[in-house]
Design an enzyme around this catalytic site. Structure first.
Site, PDB file in Angstrom:
ATOM      1  N   ASN A 166       0.802  -1.233   0.000  1.00  0.00           N
ATOM      2  CA  ASN A 166       0.000   0.000   0.000  1.00  0.00           C
ATOM      3  C   ASN A 166       0.836   1.286   0.000  1.00  0.00           C
ATOM      4  O   ASN A 166       0.405   2.301  -0.515  1.00  0.00           O
ATOM      5  CB  ASN A 166      -1.012  -0.003   1.154  1.00  0.00           C
ATOM      6  CG  ASN A 166      -0.364  -0.144   2.509  1.00  0.00           C
ATOM      7  OD1 ASN A 166       0.810  -0.529   2.614  1.00  0.00           O
ATOM      8  ND2 ASN A 166      -1.098   0.138   3.545  1.00  0.00           N
ATOM      9  N   LYS A 189      12.532  -7.092   1.236  1.00  0.00           N
ATOM     10  CA  LYS A 189      11.663  -7.884   0.355  1.00  0.00           C
ATOM     11  C   LYS A 189      10.371  -7.089   0.197  1.00  0.00           C
ATOM     12  O   LYS A 189       9.493  -7.114   1.072  1.00  0.00           O
ATOM     13  CB  LYS A 189      11.376  -9.244   1.010  1.00  0.00           C
ATOM     14  CG  LYS A 189      11.052 -10.374   0.036  1.00  0.00           C
ATOM     15  CD  LYS A 189       9.858 -10.140  -0.861  1.00  0.00           C
ATOM     16  CE  LYS A 189       8.551 -10.553  -0.225  1.00  0.00           C
ATOM     17  NZ  LYS A 189       7.379 -10.320  -1.093  1.00  0.00           N
ATOM     18  N   PRO A 190      10.251  -6.344  -0.917  1.00  0.00           N
ATOM     19  CA  PRO A 190       9.005  -5.601  -1.114  1.00  0.00           C
ATOM     20  C   PRO A 190       7.881  -6.546  -1.521  1.00  0.00           C
ATOM     21  O   PRO A 190       8.146  -7.691  -1.892  1.00  0.00           O
ATOM     22  CB  PRO A 190       9.350  -4.648  -2.261  1.00  0.00           C
ATOM     23  CG  PRO A 190      10.461  -5.305  -3.010  1.00  0.00           C
ATOM     24  CD  PRO A 190      11.183  -6.217  -2.051  1.00  0.00           C
ATOM     25  N   GLY A 239       2.552  -5.871   7.296  1.00  0.00           N
ATOM     26  CA  GLY A 239       1.613  -6.573   6.421  1.00  0.00           C
ATOM     27  C   GLY A 239       0.409  -7.031   7.213  1.00  0.00           C
ATOM     28  O   GLY A 239       0.093  -6.472   8.274  1.00  0.00           O
ATOM     29  N   GLU A 261       4.254  -4.829  12.271  1.00  0.00           N
ATOM     30  CA  GLU A 261       3.264  -3.760  12.074  1.00  0.00           C
ATOM     31  C   GLU A 261       2.142  -4.354  11.238  1.00  0.00           C
ATOM     32  O   GLU A 261       2.319  -4.597  10.042  1.00  0.00           O
ATOM     33  CB  GLU A 261       3.902  -2.582  11.335  1.00  0.00           C
ATOM     34  CG  GLU A 261       5.033  -1.911  12.087  1.00  0.00           C
ATOM     35  CD  GLU A 261       4.560  -1.156  13.315  1.00  0.00           C
ATOM     36  OE1 GLU A 261       3.390  -0.777  13.382  1.00  0.00           O
ATOM     37  OE2 GLU A 261       5.384  -0.975  14.229  1.00  0.00           O
ATOM     38  N   CYS A 295      -3.127   1.364   6.696  1.00  0.00           N
ATOM     39  CA  CYS A 295      -3.344   0.574   7.915  1.00  0.00           C
ATOM     40  C   CYS A 295      -4.079   1.392   8.964  1.00  0.00           C
ATOM     41  O   CYS A 295      -4.836   0.850   9.752  1.00  0.00           O
ATOM     42  CB  CYS A 295      -2.021   0.059   8.452  1.00  0.00           C
ATOM     43  SG  CYS A 295      -0.785   1.351   8.655  1.00  0.00           S
ATOM     44  N   GLU A 397     -10.825  -5.840   8.827  1.00  0.00           N
ATOM     45  CA  GLU A 397     -10.207  -4.778   8.034  1.00  0.00           C
ATOM     46  C   GLU A 397     -10.734  -4.833   6.593  1.00  0.00           C
ATOM     47  O   GLU A 397     -10.604  -5.851   5.921  1.00  0.00           O
ATOM     48  CB  GLU A 397      -8.686  -4.978   8.038  1.00  0.00           C
ATOM     49  CG  GLU A 397      -7.927  -3.826   7.447  1.00  0.00           C
ATOM     50  CD  GLU A 397      -6.413  -4.051   7.528  1.00  0.00           C
ATOM     51  OE1 GLU A 397      -5.956  -5.187   7.301  1.00  0.00           O
ATOM     52  OE2 GLU A 397      -5.692  -3.089   7.819  1.00  0.00           O
TER      53      GLU A 397
HETATM   54  P1  NDP Z   1       0.626  -9.455   3.395  1.00  0.00           P
HETATM   55  O1  NDP Z   1       0.691  -9.917   4.805  1.00  0.00           O
HETATM   56  O2  NDP Z   1      -0.159 -10.228   2.432  1.00  0.00           O
HETATM   57  O3  NDP Z   1       2.098  -9.327   2.794  1.00  0.00           O
HETATM   58  C1  NDP Z   1       3.103  -8.537   3.394  1.00  0.00           C
HETATM   59  C2  NDP Z   1       4.460  -8.986   2.875  1.00  0.00           C
HETATM   60  O4  NDP Z   1       4.760 -10.282   3.384  1.00  0.00           O
HETATM   61  C3  NDP Z   1       4.536  -9.091   1.365  1.00  0.00           C
HETATM   62  O5  NDP Z   1       5.802  -8.666   0.935  1.00  0.00           O
HETATM   63  C4  NDP Z   1       4.350 -10.570   1.148  1.00  0.00           C
HETATM   64  O6  NDP Z   1       4.865 -11.003  -0.078  1.00  0.00           O
HETATM   65  C5  NDP Z   1       5.142 -11.145   2.316  1.00  0.00           C
HETATM   66  N1  NDP Z   1       4.838 -12.517   2.680  1.00  0.00           N
HETATM   67  C6  NDP Z   1       3.770 -13.280   2.335  1.00  0.00           C
HETATM   68  N2  NDP Z   1       3.861 -14.517   2.918  1.00  0.00           N
HETATM   69  C7  NDP Z   1       5.007 -14.520   3.645  1.00  0.00           C
HETATM   70  C8  NDP Z   1       5.648 -15.475   4.493  1.00  0.00           C
HETATM   71  N3  NDP Z   1       5.122 -16.680   4.712  1.00  0.00           N
HETATM   72  N4  NDP Z   1       6.803 -15.146   5.089  1.00  0.00           N
HETATM   73  C9  NDP Z   1       7.341 -13.915   4.909  1.00  0.00           C
HETATM   74  N5  NDP Z   1       6.784 -12.966   4.125  1.00  0.00           N
HETATM   75  C10 NDP Z   1       5.625 -13.249   3.499  1.00  0.00           C
HETATM   76  O7  NDP Z   1       0.116  -7.934   3.487  1.00  0.00           O
HETATM   77  P2  NDP Z   1      -0.283  -6.981   2.295  1.00  0.00           P
HETATM   78  O8  NDP Z   1       0.871  -6.810   1.370  1.00  0.00           O
HETATM   79  O9  NDP Z   1      -1.602  -7.432   1.778  1.00  0.00           O
HETATM   80  O10 NDP Z   1      -0.453  -5.582   3.057  1.00  0.00           O
HETATM   81  C11 NDP Z   1      -1.650  -5.129   3.558  1.00  0.00           C
HETATM   82  C12 NDP Z   1      -1.688  -5.286   5.067  1.00  0.00           C
HETATM   83  O11 NDP Z   1      -0.621  -4.573   5.654  1.00  0.00           O
HETATM   84  C13 NDP Z   1      -2.933  -4.726   5.697  1.00  0.00           C
HETATM   85  O12 NDP Z   1      -3.407  -5.633   6.658  1.00  0.00           O
HETATM   86  C14 NDP Z   1      -2.444  -3.471   6.394  1.00  0.00           C
HETATM   87  O13 NDP Z   1      -3.226  -3.082   7.482  1.00  0.00           O
HETATM   88  C15 NDP Z   1      -1.073  -3.866   6.779  1.00  0.00           C
HETATM   89  N6  NDP Z   1      -0.260  -2.682   7.021  1.00  0.00           N
HETATM   90  C16 NDP Z   1       0.111  -2.374   8.299  1.00  0.00           C
HETATM   91  C17 NDP Z   1       0.820  -1.231   8.566  1.00  0.00           C
HETATM   92  C18 NDP Z   1       1.248  -0.872   9.951  1.00  0.00           C
HETATM   93  O14 NDP Z   1       2.083   0.003  10.099  1.00  0.00           O
HETATM   94  N7  NDP Z   1       0.722  -1.494  10.990  1.00  0.00           N
HETATM   95  C19 NDP Z   1       1.196  -0.306   7.495  1.00  0.00           C
HETATM   96  C20 NDP Z   1       0.767  -0.733   6.190  1.00  0.00           C
HETATM   97  C21 NDP Z   1       0.063  -1.885   5.976  1.00  0.00           C
HETATM   98  P3  NDP Z   1       3.906 -11.027  -1.392  1.00  0.00           P
HETATM   99  O15 NDP Z   1       3.226  -9.688  -1.466  1.00  0.00           O
HETATM  100  O16 NDP Z   1       4.884 -11.200  -2.466  1.00  0.00           O
HETATM  101  O17 NDP Z   1       2.946 -12.138  -1.159  1.00  0.00           O
END
Ligand code: NDP
Length: 530
Positions: A166, A189-190, A239, A261, A295, A397
């Protein structure tokens, strides 16, 4: 077969006017297509790196770290300050990259990403020496009288940062800045959906003098992130809560620290004495900004009954006036694309569930029709009323441009419902009586709470930003936001002129033991207790 670096240079950096200049990482050739969510077009491909490539990067990152640490705060600060200027000089190019892979508006990229990065590079360059300075500690312990006691912070070594889609610059790349300022190497790792901004930023930092391999970008999917955790000394994850649990488990197996986070469901409370015009403007902006994909978006609102109708009317009018669609530069639309394809289904299912259970849609309520959306993915800015906590739009969410508004009898009911959530990231309270607003904010189980504002705490880099409950562990920003990338070392220095032996040492003697017991009694046993 090209190397990762050759691919990145030719396919990603050259079209964005940046020169890459390395060769090395082994790569099977598997690729991930990056889509522009506002047009549906593929705009680049990036390497899908496997475990072997990540291990290789980790070796190189570790080898590069000691020299980077040896730059000291001043040397590292110089590189970060140059990066701050680089971001400003290249702002349009960075914004174009962010917009192309997220589909967000120019303003959402400029304000919340460029504004953040510009501030953060300067902040950490300046604050790192203060937050990580040796701390002289005083102790009342008799046994250490005359000794010098120091708490020291040292970089952990190799940090893994895993980020969401995001905010590719703020949330993904942003967490690398304090890790680097502390003297660590970093592998980022983006999200597979938005890797281009990170690659551009890494190249920018190289131009600013960051030594080779101190910051590396591991493009790939979830498996690449999982592989990264196996090699680093600490993992910073942003995430979803679901993935966050997996990350925490993997970190626990390796006994490395993890800072998480995670997701949120931020409540807004509007009291009857609030400035309704301000509250309605903030509700509209902070629920719809970045198409609700933040988030700490306002995800639900609770409004005291006497002002409910007026507040709802104001918000509906303001939301109805928003323009949604493919952004075409500054000032074109207020609400951009839904970045992550499955997110659109989540938003649609939350709205459908609410309608099924009796909610009314005052404006919006649909994905944008293809005739308007082109090949892109958009959802109309939406206001829902007659909602309650049986509906997922109030408990899970949504992460989209929706605002469900619920009428409450009083502040007590608002507080109870605000806290009735597995999440605890942020919150906001609106009241003209700021003391009462603060008193209510203090009762919310959240990592942050704003009175007569929302989300603004994120911009205050001096304050910790982190979630309570299922919204995370640890925090970014503030002193803790850089100390987490360090280990603590306690140093006790005994002066040169010291006794040959302490009195409690061997051989044990009855007289000395009695004397020590008497001393403890004197120190800890005197005085009245309840
Ligand atoms: P995800 O949890 O789906 O993914 C986050 C990252 O983790 C991605 O780079 C993803 O890779 C990677 N990933 C996926 N599976 C694994 C694994 N098993 N081990 C390690 N890494 C993994 O989140 P989103 O990208 O969908 O982001 C949205 C979420 O992030 C929302 O819930 C939002 O609220 C939260 N968020 C929280 C913030 C905060 O500060 N608290 C700020 C911004 C967002 P890939 O994308 O390649 O699958």
């Amino acid at each position: 077969m090209a190397t990762v670096e050759q691919h990145v240079e030719q396919e990603i950096l050259a079209p964005r006017g940046v020169a890459g200049h390395r060769a090395g990482t082994a790569w099977s050739g598997a690729e991930i297509a990056v889509e522009n969510p506002a047009t549906g077009q593929t705009i680049a491909t990036v390497p899908d790196l496997g475990a072997e490539a990540v291990a290789d990067m980790a070796r190189r990152g570790r080898a590069a770290q000691p020299a980077w640490e040896a730059y000291g705060f001043e040397g590292r600060g110089r590189v970060l300050s140059r990066a701050q200027k680089w971001v400003m000089d290249n702002a349009e190019r960075i914004i174009a990259t962010i917009c192309s892979e997220t589909g967000k508006t120019y303003e959402d990229a400029s304000l919340a990403e460029i504004g953040y990065a510009g501030n953060a590079f300067g902040f950490w360059a300046k604050q790192a020496p203060e937050y990580l300075a040796d701390e002289r500690v005083r102790s009342s312990q008799l046994l250490v009288k005359g000794k010098r006691l120091v708490l020291r912070y040292r970089p952990l070594g190799l940090i893994g940062v895993i980020g969401p889609w995001n905010y590719p610059l703020t949330n993904s790349f942003g967490d690398c800045i304090p890790a680097l300022a502390a003297g660590n190497s970093v592998i980022l790792k983006p999200s597979e959906v938005t890797p281009l901004t990170s690659l551009l930023m890494a190249e920018g930092l190289r131009e600013c003098g960051l030594p080779e391999d101190v910051l590396q970008i591991a493009t790939g999917r979830g498996e690449t992130g999982a592989a990264l955790i196996e090699h680093v000394d600490m993992i910073m994850f942003t995430g979803s809560t679901r993935t966050g649990r997996k990350v925490a488990e993997a970190a626990a197996r390796r006994l490395i620290p993890a800072s998480l986070e995670l997701g949120g469901k931020d409540p807004m409370i509007v009291l009857a004495d609030a400035d309704l015009e301000r509250a309605a403007n903030f509700a509209t902006y902070y629920s719809m900004q970045n198409a609700g994909q933040t988030c700490i978006s306002i995800e639900r609102a609770y409004v005291e009954a006497p002002v409910y109708d007026e507040f709802v009317a104001k918000v509906s009018d303001k939301v109805r006036a928003l323009r949604v669609g493919p952004p075409e530069g500054p000032g074109s639309v207020e609400v951009g694309a839904i970045t992550f394809p499955p997110q659109l289904q989540t938003i649609e299912s939350h709205v459908a569930d609410a309608i099924d259970k009796g909610a009314r849609v005052l404006t919006g309520g649909h994905a944008l029709q293809p005739a308007v959306a082109g090949g892109g993915r958009f959802y109309e800015p939406t206001v829902l009323v007659d909602v309650d906590h049986t509906m997922v739009c109030m408990t899970e969410e949504t992460f989209g441009p929706t605002l469900p508004i619920m009428r409450v009898a009083d502040a007590e009911e608002a507080v109870r419902l605000a806290n009735d959530s597995p999440y605890g990231l942020g919150a906001s309270v609106f009241s003209r009586d700021v003391a009462r607003g603060e008193e209510i904010a203090r009762r919310l189980d959240t990592g942050a709470a704003n009175v007569n504002d929302a989300m603004i705490n994120y911009t205050v880099l001096e304050l910790p930003m982190g979630g309570a409950k299922a919204s995370g562990l640890g925090s970014r920003h503030g002193a803790g936001g850089i100390r987490k990338y360090c280990s603590q070392q306690a140093i006790v220095v005994t002066p040169r002129l010291a006794l040959k032996k302490e009195p409690f040492m061997y051989p044990y003697r009855r007289r000395t033991s009695r004397m020590l017991a008497g001393l403890f009694k004197l120190l800890y046993g005197r005085g009245k207790r309840d």
